[in-house]
Design an enzyme around this catalytic site. Sequence first.
Site, PDB file in Angstrom:
ATOM      1  N   SER A  13       0.937  -1.256   0.310  1.00 60.24           N
ATOM      2  CA  SER A  13       0.126  -0.009  -0.088  1.00 60.24           C
ATOM      3  C   SER A  13       0.980   1.254   0.025  1.00 60.24           C
ATOM      4  CB  SER A  13      -0.906   0.360   1.230  1.00 60.24           C
ATOM      5  OG  SER A  13       0.091   0.036   2.569  1.00 60.24           O
ATOM      6  N   LYS A 107       9.469   0.870   8.212  1.00 54.72           N
ATOM      7  CA  LYS A 107       9.612   1.618   9.647  1.00 54.72           C
ATOM      8  C   LYS A 107       9.681   0.877  10.826  1.00 54.72           C
ATOM      9  CE  LYS A 107       6.668   5.854   9.216  1.00 54.72           C
ATOM     10  NZ  LYS A 107       5.491   6.338   8.957  1.00 54.72           N
ATOM     11  N   LYS A 190       7.430   4.818  16.975  1.00 51.66           N
ATOM     12  CA  LYS A 190       5.961   4.747  17.728  1.00 51.66           C
ATOM     13  C   LYS A 190       5.057   3.731  17.612  1.00 51.66           C
ATOM     14  CE  LYS A 190       4.903   4.857  13.295  1.00 51.66           C
ATOM     15  NZ  LYS A 190       3.012   4.291  12.508  1.00 51.66           N
ATOM     16  N   THR A 247      -0.840   7.314  13.891  1.00 45.52           N
ATOM     17  CA  THR A 247      -0.501   5.348  14.311  1.00 45.52           C
ATOM     18  C   THR A 247      -1.081   5.213  15.582  1.00 45.52           C
ATOM     19  OG1 THR A 247       1.611   6.063  13.041  1.00 45.52           O
ATOM     20  CG2 THR A 247       1.296   3.438  14.341  1.00 45.52           C
ATOM     21  N   ASN A 255      -0.401  -1.370  13.139  1.00 42.29           N
ATOM     22  CA  ASN A 255       0.478  -1.357  15.157  1.00 42.29           C
ATOM     23  C   ASN A 255      -1.328  -1.781  15.956  1.00 42.29           C
ATOM     24  OD1 ASN A 255       3.043  -2.041  14.678  1.00 42.29           O
ATOM     25  ND2 ASN A 255       2.440  -0.022  12.987  1.00 42.29           N
ATOM     26  N   VAL A 278       1.412  -5.988   6.493  1.00 43.72           N
ATOM     27  CA  VAL A 278       3.383  -5.941   7.456  1.00 43.72           C
ATOM     28  C   VAL A 278       2.999  -5.213   8.763  1.00 43.72           C
ATOM     29  CG1 VAL A 278       5.450  -6.129   8.695  1.00 43.72           C
ATOM     30  CG2 VAL A 278       4.912  -7.621   6.698  1.00 43.72           C
TER      31      VAL A 278
END
Length: 334
Positions: A13, A107, A190, A247, A255, A278
């Site tokens: 994405s 990240k 984060k 996030t 996450n 992921v």
Amino acid sequence: MKAQTIAVLGGGSWGTTIASVITRNADVVLWARNPETVREINNQHSNQRYLPGTQLPARLRATSDITAAVEAADVVVMAIPSQHFRHVLREFKQHVRPGTPVISLTKGLELSTHMRMTEIIAEELPGHPRGVLTGPNLAREIMEGKAAASVIAIEDEAIGRQLQDVFKSGLFRVYTNTDVTGCELGGVLKNIIAIAVGMGDGQGAGDNTRAALITRGLAEITRLGVAMGGKPETFAGLAGMGDLIATCTSAQSRNRHVGIELARGRDMHEIVSDMTMVAEGAKSAPAVMALADRYGVAMPIASDVARVLAGDATASRAFRGLLRVEAGAESEPG
């Protein structure tokens, strides 16, 4: 360096989104390993697996030939999951032109070495300028044309300004920064805090709890980031606080989703098997804790999350420990 052709490696994405944005400024070749994805992008101008219902620019070209993607590239952009990042670099390193900048969108940390992606680039492709594009950037919102801001972090300020012109487009604003370490760590760390917030949200915690977790989480991120060489002000900016807010609060956050599902009693194997993309925080947690130990930095929230991810605690028990009963000065850990 006037960039004419950009190679974006990774057809997920975020890679597809950034490739789409760059088409307004340069020719882009998007490399994806899956031939079906390549055919869909070239023929239907879509990527339904990762960006369902989204129309991609007609001028975006895709290929499954990594050599063809990089050999004529003026910039290589890496949108590869952290645990496969080094392998992909090795696939193309003999074919990229000397001195071509390599920019990471990833990240995460490499588990076996605890290295950041730009450190891996330096090791595998010495002599190539390396940097990171990071910030509070949710792919779907950017594809929908909603306003967003990001940071291109690279040590060479002149190259940074040139890359700024490559990435910025319309309502997608891009700022420059020379603090590669701080910007990259902000994006990595984060994710752990977002899992903690998700664990709280999944158990019905309120807005006050979420705000406390985000704020105390930022303190943890900043302590480790500064200990590793980042600048304190970086963590108050887009790569730190900005990315953390997005996030920790967005329904699109992978996450945060992991944390919510853990709070509902599901195990990691179940959660990951249902996810298309992921969640880097879950992958990088052991490496983050190893770095915290190495630098002697207390990270109580991240530690609790790591214990849950490792199966050593339940989300319900760990969440009660996320906000410590004993509270000292705000500048202190805990």
